[in-house]
Design an enzyme around this catalytic site. Structure first.
Site, PDB file in Angstrom:
ATOM      1  CE  LYS A  46      -4.443  -2.455  11.171  1.00 57.27           C
ATOM      2  NZ  LYS A  46      -4.453  -3.267   9.955  1.00 57.27           N
TER       3      LYS A  46
ATOM      4  CG  ASP B 200      -3.566  -7.092   8.855  1.00 58.25           C
ATOM      5  OD1 ASP B 200      -4.553  -7.674   9.352  1.00 58.25           O
ATOM      6  OD2 ASP B 200      -3.395  -5.859   8.946  1.00 58.25           O
TER       7      ASP B 200
HETATM    8  P1  NAP Z   1      -4.605   2.869   3.080  1.00 58.21           P
HETATM    9  O1  NAP Z   1      -3.362   2.639   3.842  1.00 58.21           O
HETATM   10  O2  NAP Z   1      -5.380   4.116   3.280  1.00 58.21           O
HETATM   11  O3  NAP Z   1      -4.238   2.751   1.492  1.00 58.21           O
HETATM   12  C1  NAP Z   1      -5.197   3.047   0.515  1.00 58.21           C
HETATM   13  C2  NAP Z   1      -4.632   2.727  -0.873  1.00 58.21           C
HETATM   14  O4  NAP Z   1      -5.667   2.993  -1.844  1.00 58.21           O
HETATM   15  C3  NAP Z   1      -3.432   3.597  -1.255  1.00 58.21           C
HETATM   16  O5  NAP Z   1      -2.528   2.832  -2.001  1.00 58.21           O
HETATM   17  C4  NAP Z   1      -4.101   4.665  -2.134  1.00 58.21           C
HETATM   18  O6  NAP Z   1      -3.231   5.257  -3.079  1.00 58.21           O
HETATM   19  C5  NAP Z   1      -5.139   3.854  -2.853  1.00 58.21           C
HETATM   20  N1  NAP Z   1      -6.182   4.712  -3.407  1.00 58.21           N
HETATM   21  C6  NAP Z   1      -7.062   5.511  -2.748  1.00 58.21           C
HETATM   22  N2  NAP Z   1      -7.849   6.170  -3.616  1.00 58.21           N
HETATM   23  C7  NAP Z   1      -7.462   5.786  -4.859  1.00 58.21           C
HETATM   24  C8  NAP Z   1      -7.899   6.125  -6.184  1.00 58.21           C
HETATM   25  N3  NAP Z   1      -8.899   6.995  -6.389  1.00 58.21           N
HETATM   26  N4  NAP Z   1      -7.277   5.533  -7.217  1.00 58.21           N
HETATM   27  C9  NAP Z   1      -6.268   4.658  -7.020  1.00 58.21           C
HETATM   28  N5  NAP Z   1      -5.802   4.297  -5.803  1.00 58.21           N
HETATM   29  C10 NAP Z   1      -6.400   4.864  -4.724  1.00 58.21           C
HETATM   30  O7  NAP Z   1      -5.643   1.693   3.310  1.00 58.21           O
HETATM   31  P2  NAP Z   1      -5.347   0.159   3.710  1.00 58.21           P
HETATM   32  O8  NAP Z   1      -5.399   0.005   5.177  1.00 58.21           O
HETATM   33  O9  NAP Z   1      -4.152  -0.296   2.968  1.00 58.21           O
HETATM   34  O10 NAP Z   1      -6.683  -0.533   3.130  1.00 58.21           O
HETATM   35  C11 NAP Z   1      -6.881  -0.654   1.731  1.00 58.21           C
HETATM   36  C12 NAP Z   1      -8.068  -1.565   1.448  1.00 58.21           C
HETATM   37  O11 NAP Z   1      -7.799  -2.871   1.969  1.00 58.21           O
HETATM   38  C13 NAP Z   1      -9.369  -1.103   2.107  1.00 58.21           C
HETATM   39  O12 NAP Z   1     -10.412  -1.351   1.222  1.00 58.21           O
HETATM   40  C14 NAP Z   1      -9.484  -1.992   3.337  1.00 58.21           C
HETATM   41  O13 NAP Z   1     -10.833  -2.223   3.693  1.00 58.21           O
HETATM   42  C15 NAP Z   1      -8.857  -3.279   2.826  1.00 58.21           C
HETATM   43  N6  NAP Z   1      -8.289  -4.086   3.932  1.00 58.21           N
HETATM   44  C16 NAP Z   1      -8.787  -5.334   4.109  1.00 58.21           C
HETATM   45  C17 NAP Z   1      -8.265  -6.144   5.103  1.00 58.21           C
HETATM   46  C18 NAP Z   1      -8.843  -7.521   5.291  1.00 58.21           C
HETATM   47  O14 NAP Z   1      -8.599  -8.144   6.333  1.00 58.21           O
HETATM   48  N7  NAP Z   1      -9.543  -8.044   4.320  1.00 58.21           N
HETATM   49  C19 NAP Z   1      -7.223  -5.685   5.922  1.00 58.21           C
HETATM   50  C20 NAP Z   1      -6.713  -4.395   5.698  1.00 58.21           C
HETATM   51  C21 NAP Z   1      -7.275  -3.600   4.685  1.00 58.21           C
HETATM   52  P3  NAP Z   1      -2.465   6.650  -2.756  1.00 58.21           P
HETATM   53  O15 NAP Z   1      -1.184   6.246  -2.057  1.00 58.21           O
HETATM   54  O16 NAP Z   1      -2.231   7.218  -4.090  1.00 58.21           O
HETATM   55  O17 NAP Z   1      -3.371   7.472  -1.902  1.00 58.21           O
END
Ligand code: NAP
Length: 286
Positions: A71, A108
């Protein structure tokens, strides 16, 4: 570009990409509208992203979605980036122009806001404070779209505080939004739910294969709308607890479906609908 093909091709580039539900969504709309076209999966390794994007033009492909891990890098390779995507710092949709230029967009945030409005038609970001958990890619889209919708106070919590602070500084740099997003220590998240009108989980906690989100909802008003970006499972333990105490809840499926709509319209020229049939079809695969 050369001759315009009567058959329109699009797809999603990611690594890995096999899990993506996007082909199901777009191919459903292609069939429903009787269009000549197809939407496929492109498994593209990070080192091949530039060649793959240039290939879109050579192959006469209408455009594509880009997902993890492309992305941010894909945005740098665009001829033009939509101002909203530039502010988000990432793209998720590419539209090949008639002159062969690649234009990047990010839908998004649109998907997120639209999914809240689908669940609660009179929802407004101005109702009251929002609490956002997480500071990754999804959080960027969520926070910026809430600010654009008029949110005055966003309480941000992230396990790694530096990442939350970085987002605060980025959004403060967008002039009118200075002071509207405030990062707080992760351990203070439970008490910060008092007075919130919206609670959003953008962490991966609660996703299939991950632990449940550790959050005590006691202080959350029952009128608050609760959103989880996760859609596998459709109801995370966090959403279930919110629903059981009387909050209206929204899962991430609506965000996924809604972000696909503007992209489909750009490639295929039809504004598609999210029907119960489409929702059921996707849910059956989760
Ligand atoms: P990302 O950039 O990898 O961010 C992951 C987030 O989760 C970070 O803030 C991370 O915190 C946190 N995290 C990971 N492990 C954790 C733990 N053990 N305890 C607390 N926080 C934790 O991922 P993303 O792209 O933002 O996606 C995040 C979620 O949104 C995923 O489940 C994804 O499937 C969903 N999503 C859905 C859509 C949709 O269209 N519905 C679109 C995009 C994403 P740290 O900074 O501390 O690592």
């Amino acid at each position: 570009m050369g001759e315009k093909s009567p058959f329109t091709l699009a797809g999603v580039m990611g690594w890995p990409v096999a899990h993506s539900r996007s082909p199901l969504i777009h191919n459903h709309w292609i069939a429903r509208h009787g269009l000549q076209g197809a939407y496929g999966l492109f498994a593209v390794e990070p080192k091949a992203i530039e060649a793959a994007l240039r290939g879109l033009v050579a192959l006469g492909i209408a455009g594509c979605n880009v997902t993890i891990p492309h992305k941010v890098r894909a945005m740098e390779l665009m001829d033009h980036v939509d101002p909203l995507a530039k502010r988000m710092g990432a793209i998720n949709t590419i539209v090949v122009q008639r002159n062969g230029e690649l234009h990047g967009f990010n839908n998004d945030g649109f998907g997120f806001i639209q999914s809240l409005k689908d669940a609660m038609p009179h929802w407004s970001a101005k109702t009251g404070p929002a609490v956002v958990l997480g500071a990754g890619g999804a959080a960027r889209a969520v926070i910026l779209s809430l600010l654009d919708q008029g949110a005055q106070e966003i309480r941000l919590f992230n396990r790694t505080p530096q990442k939350a602070q970085q987002l605060v500084e980025e959004f403060a740099g967008l002039g009118p939004y200075q002071g509207r997003v405030i990062a707080h220590p992760w351990h203070e998240r439970h008490g910060a739910l008092a007075g919130a009108a919206l609670l959003v989980n953008t962490t991966n906690q609660g996703m299939h294969g991950q632990s449940a989100l550790a959050l005590t909802l006691d202080d959350l008003p029952t009128q608050a709308l609760v959103f989880d970006a996760i859609y596998i499972p459709l109801e995370t333990p966090f959403l279930e607890s919110a629903r059981l105490r009387g909050n209206t809840t929204v899962n991430g499926l609506g965000m996924l479906l809604n972000q696909a709509r503007p992209a489909f319209e750009a490639w295929f020229g039809v504004n598609p609908e999210i029907t119960p049939e489409l929702r059921h079809m996707i849910v059956a695969t989760l």
